[in-house]
Design an enzyme around this catalytic site. Structure first.
Site, mmCIF file in Angstrom:
data_model
loop_
_atom_site.group_PDB
_atom_site.id
_atom_site.type_symbol
_atom_site.label_atom_id
_atom_site.label_comp_id
_atom_site.label_asym_id
_atom_site.label_seq_id
_atom_site.Cartn_x
_atom_site.Cartn_y
_atom_site.Cartn_z
ATOM 1 N N HIS A 64 0.813 -1.210 0.000
ATOM 2 C CA HIS A 64 0.000 0.000 0.000
ATOM 3 C C HIS A 64 0.854 1.271 0.000
ATOM 4 C CE1 HIS A 64 0.397 -0.095 4.514
ATOM 5 N NE2 HIS A 64 0.355 1.221 4.367
ATOM 6 N N ASP A 94 0.474 -7.630 1.719
ATOM 7 C CA ASP A 94 0.839 -6.214 1.769
ATOM 8 C C ASP A 94 2.356 -6.022 1.705
ATOM 9 O OD1 ASP A 94 0.262 -3.515 1.769
ATOM 10 O OD2 ASP A 94 0.297 -3.330 3.945
ATOM 11 N N SER A 170 4.568 2.740 7.704
ATOM 12 C CA SER A 170 4.262 1.572 6.887
ATOM 13 C C SER A 170 5.444 1.183 6.008
ATOM 14 C CB SER A 170 3.051 1.844 5.998
ATOM 15 O OG SER A 170 1.891 2.022 6.768
#
Length: 318
Positions: A64, A94, A170
């Site tokens: 992402h 992910d 992230s």
């Protein structure tokens, strides 16, 4: 009657705190230089973190973070800026893999996440909210969590930690006190405190290997979800195994290969084609593309209390 020994020396809390600080600082010194800021080039704007895992510029981040970008901008802690292309991505875990145009210098080692225990030190390094190369520390709060990926599928064997994460963290590494990457920071629960998640390093290692070899992640599908659990001693004795952990099936999809092969909710998966299964990440690793359409033997301790062998025919994940 007991007595108090007046010669007992008080615990030196200062020494313990200093040892804790030194272990975290040492781990940061090892992994910190390998962490980069990742920004999309073209398309929708956005940024996150990533970390190099080889001297020739292979960088792991979240899917992402790169989103639909084919090219990203990479900034290292010493201010070096280069670009890189996205080699591949896996929405189900992910994880995305980037190849930098040039070497980014330092690189980090992926550790064995199956050796983790609750209470182990967990250190997050990343670029939250524009505050570059921020470090937070906590502990591993839980193992074997499941969470929903953007694809709608469950990500298994996710690490829960209380190391503070924010947008921008992230794709950054979750690091052990030994200076090894044990996870890839991926998500927080909005509104919650001290609850954050990371993709286990063993899962990331599998995804990277598949992308390098095939350009994508090929998976065999058997249609179960499960939890990594401590293997009850009675089960280990019955199976004649030295394993201390295993996978207990939580759900079996109707008409899937597992259901057709006779697996049931509550069964313990002990081995796949003779390879021991000590956790969910072992199933992820063993159920690679080579098993698609091939008879696969599953050794289970069934809900009926028997050691049984089941033959499944895995299909390709759509």
């Amino acid at each position: 009657m007991g007595y108090m020994d007046k010669d007992i020396a008080p615990q030196n809390d200062g020494a313990l705190i200093d040892a804790y600080s030194q272990s975290i600082a040492a781990a940061i010194d090892i992994v910190g230089p390998a962490v980069s800021r990742i920004e999309r080039v073209g398309g929708r704007q956005g940024h996150g973190s990533g970390f190099a895992v080889s001297p020739d510029g292979l960088i792991i981040t979240n899917n992402h973070v790169v989103d639909d970008a084919k090219v990203v901008r990479i900034t290292t802690p010493d201010g070096f800026v280069t670009e890189g292309r996205v080699l591949g991505r896996d929405v189900d875990t992910d994880i995305a893999l980037i190849r930098a145009n040039t070497s980014t210098g330092a690189w980090a080692k992926l550790g064995d996440s199956q050796r983790l225990r609750r209470g182990h030190i967990a250190i997050a390094i990343g670029n939250p909210l524009g505050f570059e190369w921020t470090v937070t520390a906590g502990i591993v709060s839980a193992l074997g969590r499941s969470m929903r990926a953007a694809s709608g599928r469950l990500m298994e064997d996710v690490i829960q930690t209380d190391a503070a994460l924010n947008p921008g963290n992230s794709g950054g590494p979750l690091v052990s006190s030994g200076g090894e990457v044990i996870g890839v920071n991926t998500a927080v629960i909005q509104g919650a405190q001290s609850i954050a998640f990371a993709v286990a390093s063993n899962t990331a290692n599998f995804v990277v290997s598949e992308i390098l070899r095939y350009g994508q992640v090929r998976r065999a599908f058997i249609g179960i979800s499960g939890d990594t659990i401590v293997l009850p001693r009675r089960v280990a004795l019955a199976a004649g195994t030295v394993q201390t952990t295993s996978v207990r099936i939580r759900r079996v999809e109707a008409d899937g290969p597992a259901a057709k092969g006779g697996l049931q909710e509550g069964d313990y998966i002990l081995a796949i084609d003779g390879s021991p299964v000590g956790g969910v990440d072992d199933i992820v690793r063993l159920m690679d593309g080579s098993r698609i359409g091939r008879d696969t033997e599953i050794l289970v301790f069934s809900v009926a209390g028997r050691i049984e062998k089941k033959i499944l025919l895995p299909t390709a994940r759509s």
